[in-house]
Design a protein around this motif. Sequence first.
Motif, PDB file in Angstrom:
ATOM      1  N   ALA A  70      11.519 109.791  49.523  1.00  0.00           N
ATOM      2  CA  ALA A  70      12.626 109.897  49.905  1.00  0.00           C
ATOM      3  C   ALA A  70      13.130 111.276  50.074  1.00  0.00           C
ATOM      4  CB  ALA A  70      13.597 108.985  49.093  1.00  0.00           C
ATOM      5  N   ALA A  71      12.849 112.153  48.899  1.00  0.00           N
ATOM      6  CA  ALA A  71      13.084 113.506  48.869  1.00  0.00           C
ATOM      7  C   ALA A  71      12.550 114.163  49.842  1.00  0.00           C
ATOM      8  CB  ALA A  71      12.944 114.196  47.684  1.00  0.00           C
ATOM      9  N   LEU A  72      11.122 114.046  49.990  1.00  0.00           N
ATOM     10  CA  LEU A  72      10.244 114.787  50.929  1.00  0.00           C
ATOM     11  C   LEU A  72      11.057 114.326  52.379  1.00  0.00           C
ATOM     12  CD1 LEU A  72       7.848 116.470  51.553  1.00  0.00           C
ATOM     13  CD2 LEU A  72       6.643 114.602  51.630  1.00  0.00           C
ATOM     14  N   ALA A  73      11.300 113.127  52.738  1.00  0.00           N
ATOM     15  CA  ALA A  73      11.899 112.693  53.962  1.00  0.00           C
ATOM     16  C   ALA A  73      12.896 113.390  54.337  1.00  0.00           C
ATOM     17  CB  ALA A  73      11.880 111.240  53.891  1.00  0.00           C
ATOM     18  N   LEU A  74      13.954 113.765  53.332  1.00  0.00           N
ATOM     19  CA  LEU A  74      15.044 114.635  53.523  1.00  0.00           C
ATOM     20  C   LEU A  74      14.815 115.788  53.871  1.00  0.00           C
ATOM     21  CD1 LEU A  74      18.338 113.960  53.937  1.00  0.00           C
ATOM     22  CD2 LEU A  74      18.480 114.439  51.369  1.00  0.00           C
ATOM     23  N   ILE A  75      13.918 116.544  53.242  1.00  0.00           N
ATOM     24  CA  ILE A  75      13.500 117.793  53.463  1.00  0.00           C
ATOM     25  C   ILE A  75      12.956 117.892  54.979  1.00  0.00           C
ATOM     26  CG2 ILE A  75      11.896 119.752  52.893  1.00  0.00           C
ATOM     27  CD1 ILE A  75      12.479 119.133  49.930  1.00  0.00           C
ATOM     28  N   VAL A  76      12.027 116.986  55.085  1.00  0.00           N
ATOM     29  CA  VAL A  76      11.603 117.177  56.717  1.00  0.00           C
ATOM     30  C   VAL A  76      12.684 116.835  57.728  1.00  0.00           C
ATOM     31  CG1 VAL A  76      10.161 115.566  58.346  1.00  0.00           C
ATOM     32  CG2 VAL A  76       9.293 116.155  56.037  1.00  0.00           C
ATOM     33  N   PHE A  77      13.625 116.284  57.384  1.00  0.00           N
ATOM     34  CA  PHE A  77      14.596 115.794  58.310  1.00  0.00           C
ATOM     35  C   PHE A  77      15.327 117.223  58.364  1.00  0.00           C
ATOM     36  CE2 PHE A  77      19.370 115.049  58.588  1.00  0.00           C
ATOM     37  CZ  PHE A  77      19.455 114.429  60.043  1.00  0.00           C
ATOM     38  N   TYR A  78      15.850 117.885  57.386  1.00  0.00           N
ATOM     39  CA  TYR A  78      16.577 119.054  57.375  1.00  0.00           C
ATOM     40  C   TYR A  78      15.749 120.171  58.435  1.00  0.00           C
ATOM     41  CZ  TYR A  78      18.235 123.503  55.456  1.00  0.00           C
ATOM     42  OH  TYR A  78      18.648 124.879  55.318  1.00  0.00           O
ATOM     43  N   LEU A  79      14.468 120.326  58.174  1.00  0.00           N
ATOM     44  CA  LEU A  79      13.557 121.287  58.590  1.00  0.00           C
ATOM     45  C   LEU A  79      13.630 120.666  60.148  1.00  0.00           C
ATOM     46  CD1 LEU A  79      10.915 121.971  55.979  1.00  0.00           C
ATOM     47  CD2 LEU A  79      12.600 123.476  56.791  1.00  0.00           C
TER      48      LEU A  79
ATOM     49  N   GLN B   5      16.498 125.919  66.618  1.00  0.00           N
ATOM     50  CA  GLN B   5      16.209 127.316  66.395  1.00  0.00           C
ATOM     51  C   GLN B   5      14.650 127.807  66.017  1.00  0.00           C
ATOM     52  OE1 GLN B   5      18.614 130.155  66.521  1.00  0.00           O
ATOM     53  NE2 GLN B   5      20.048 128.453  67.146  1.00  0.00           N
ATOM     54  N   GLY B   6      13.700 126.974  66.002  1.00  0.00           N
ATOM     55  CA  GLY B   6      12.473 127.381  65.602  1.00  0.00           C
ATOM     56  C   GLY B   6      12.165 126.973  64.451  1.00  0.00           C
TER      57      GLY B   6
ATOM     58  N   ALA C 193      25.135 113.344  55.793  1.00  0.00           N
ATOM     59  CA  ALA C 193      26.144 114.143  56.542  1.00  0.00           C
ATOM     60  C   ALA C 193      26.331 115.417  55.841  1.00  0.00           C
ATOM     61  CB  ALA C 193      27.563 113.512  56.373  1.00  0.00           C
ATOM     62  N   ALA C 194      26.074 115.763  54.711  1.00  0.00           N
ATOM     63  CA  ALA C 194      26.087 117.145  53.982  1.00  0.00           C
ATOM     64  C   ALA C 194      24.805 117.758  54.669  1.00  0.00           C
ATOM     65  CB  ALA C 194      25.908 116.966  52.602  1.00  0.00           C
ATOM     66  N   MET C 195      23.657 117.160  54.816  1.00  0.00           N
ATOM     67  CA  MET C 195      22.505 118.010  55.254  1.00  0.00           C
ATOM     68  C   MET C 195      22.786 118.500  56.558  1.00  0.00           C
ATOM     69  SD  MET C 195      20.488 118.314  52.914  1.00  0.00           S
ATOM     70  CE  MET C 195      18.889 118.740  53.720  1.00  0.00           C
ATOM     71  N   LEU C 196      23.414 117.426  57.543  1.00  0.00           N
ATOM     72  CA  LEU C 196      23.693 117.875  58.829  1.00  0.00           C
ATOM     73  C   LEU C 196      24.621 118.913  59.005  1.00  0.00           C
ATOM     74  CD1 LEU C 196      23.860 114.393  60.486  1.00  0.00           C
ATOM     75  CD2 LEU C 196      22.394 116.268  61.091  1.00  0.00           C
ATOM     76  N   ALA C 197      25.750 118.974  58.116  1.00  0.00           N
ATOM     77  CA  ALA C 197      26.593 119.894  57.938  1.00  0.00           C
ATOM     78  C   ALA C 197      25.826 121.095  57.453  1.00  0.00           C
ATOM     79  CB  ALA C 197      27.753 119.724  56.968  1.00  0.00           C
ATOM     80  N   CYS C 198      24.890 121.178  56.866  1.00  0.00           N
ATOM     81  CA  CYS C 198      24.013 122.483  56.514  1.00  0.00           C
ATOM     82  C   CYS C 198      23.438 123.151  57.584  1.00  0.00           C
ATOM     83  CB  CYS C 198      23.136 121.991  55.427  1.00  0.00           C
ATOM     84  SG  CYS C 198      22.505 123.502  54.336  1.00  0.00           S
ATOM     85  N   CYS C 199      23.044 122.321  58.518  1.00  0.00           N
ATOM     86  CA  CYS C 199      22.297 122.822  59.747  1.00  0.00           C
ATOM     87  C   CYS C 199      22.981 122.766  60.995  1.00  0.00           C
ATOM     88  CB  CYS C 199      21.021 122.359  59.797  1.00  0.00           C
ATOM     89  SG  CYS C 199      20.889 120.588  59.362  1.00  0.00           S
ATOM     90  N   ALA C 200      24.392 122.417  60.933  1.00  0.00           N
ATOM     91  CA  ALA C 200      25.248 122.181  62.136  1.00  0.00           C
ATOM     92  C   ALA C 200      25.438 123.459  62.796  1.00  0.00           C
ATOM     93  CB  ALA C 200      26.420 121.696  61.729  1.00  0.00           C
ATOM     94  N   HIS C 201      25.669 124.626  62.147  1.00  0.00           N
ATOM     95  CA  HIS C 201      25.621 125.781  62.891  1.00  0.00           C
ATOM     96  C   HIS C 201      24.545 126.439  63.832  1.00  0.00           C
ATOM     97  CE1 HIS C 201      23.856 127.188  59.245  1.00  0.00           C
ATOM     98  NE2 HIS C 201      23.528 128.458  59.940  1.00  0.00           N
ATOM     99  N   HIS C 202      23.369 125.539  63.756  1.00  0.00           N
ATOM    100  CA  HIS C 202      22.045 125.557  64.425  1.00  0.00           C
ATOM    101  C   HIS C 202      22.248 125.000  65.454  1.00  0.00           C
ATOM    102  CE1 HIS C 202      20.450 128.500  61.555  1.00  0.00           C
ATOM    103  NE2 HIS C 202      20.815 127.515  60.536  1.00  0.00           N
TER     104      HIS C 202
ATOM    105  N   VAL D 153      22.834 123.407  70.932  1.00  0.00           N
ATOM    106  CA  VAL D 153      22.253 122.184  71.418  1.00  0.00           C
ATOM    107  C   VAL D 153      23.275 120.975  71.951  1.00  0.00           C
ATOM    108  CG1 VAL D 153      20.789 120.155  71.305  1.00  0.00           C
ATOM    109  CG2 VAL D 153      20.125 122.472  70.377  1.00  0.00           C
ATOM    110  N   LEU D 154      24.400 121.026  70.988  1.00  0.00           N
ATOM    111  CA  LEU D 154      25.351 119.942  71.149  1.00  0.00           C
ATOM    112  C   LEU D 154      26.230 120.044  72.487  1.00  0.00           C
ATOM    113  CD1 LEU D 154      26.174 119.443  67.507  1.00  0.00           C
ATOM    114  CD2 LEU D 154      24.970 117.821  69.019  1.00  0.00           C
ATOM    115  N   PRO D 155      26.675 121.340  72.674  1.00  0.00           N
ATOM    116  CA  PRO D 155      27.588 121.515  74.045  1.00  0.00           C
ATOM    117  C   PRO D 155      26.906 120.699  75.245  1.00  0.00           C
ATOM    118  CG  PRO D 155      27.604 123.368  72.860  1.00  0.00           C
ATOM    119  CD  PRO D 155      26.419 122.506  72.419  1.00  0.00           C
TER     120      PRO D 155
END
Length: 164
Positions: A24-33, A40-41, A94-103, A107-109
């Motif tokens: 589960a921890a690995l899956a969350l890191i993979v999601f984040y990355l 952004q690459g 949600a927190a992990m999404l917030a962490c990468c939201a500025h990236h 895309v979101l617009p």
Amino acid sequence: MEFVGTGLSGGPRLLRPAVFGALAALALIVFYLGVITVAQGWTHAVQQLGEDLPFVGAIVAGFGTQVGLFVYLRGMHSRAAAGGVAASTGTSTAAMLACCAHHLTDVLPIVGLSGAAVFLNAYKTPLLWVGIVMNLAGIIYLALKIRRQRKMACEPAHPAHGGT
């Protein structure tokens, strides 16, 4: 000292929760990355992970711990903890999404969600702290459920008080 039947001596009863927690921890890191890589690459994703490592590490460790405790608790035949894990897991995501939201502001617009990206970027750090606190709350909740389940398993059955 061996605690027969409790899983406290280690061995196979703790292996399954540990494996599920680690996955589960690995899956969350993979999601984040993955989210940052799409926006952004790969190079930037690794750089961002380095910058956010204290937050990401705490959230990932808490999430993995919760999943491991939940799997352990399920092994004890208790289903009552699912709600607490679901709420805390949602907060972690949600927190992990917030962490990468500025990236995602690039895309979101395109999909009409620029307001969401701006909000998540503006409140990134507080949302990460909320995720960490919710993880801790989930861990405490699950630990208390496990403790109560063990206590119930150790108590002898009391005979019904009859009218004699």
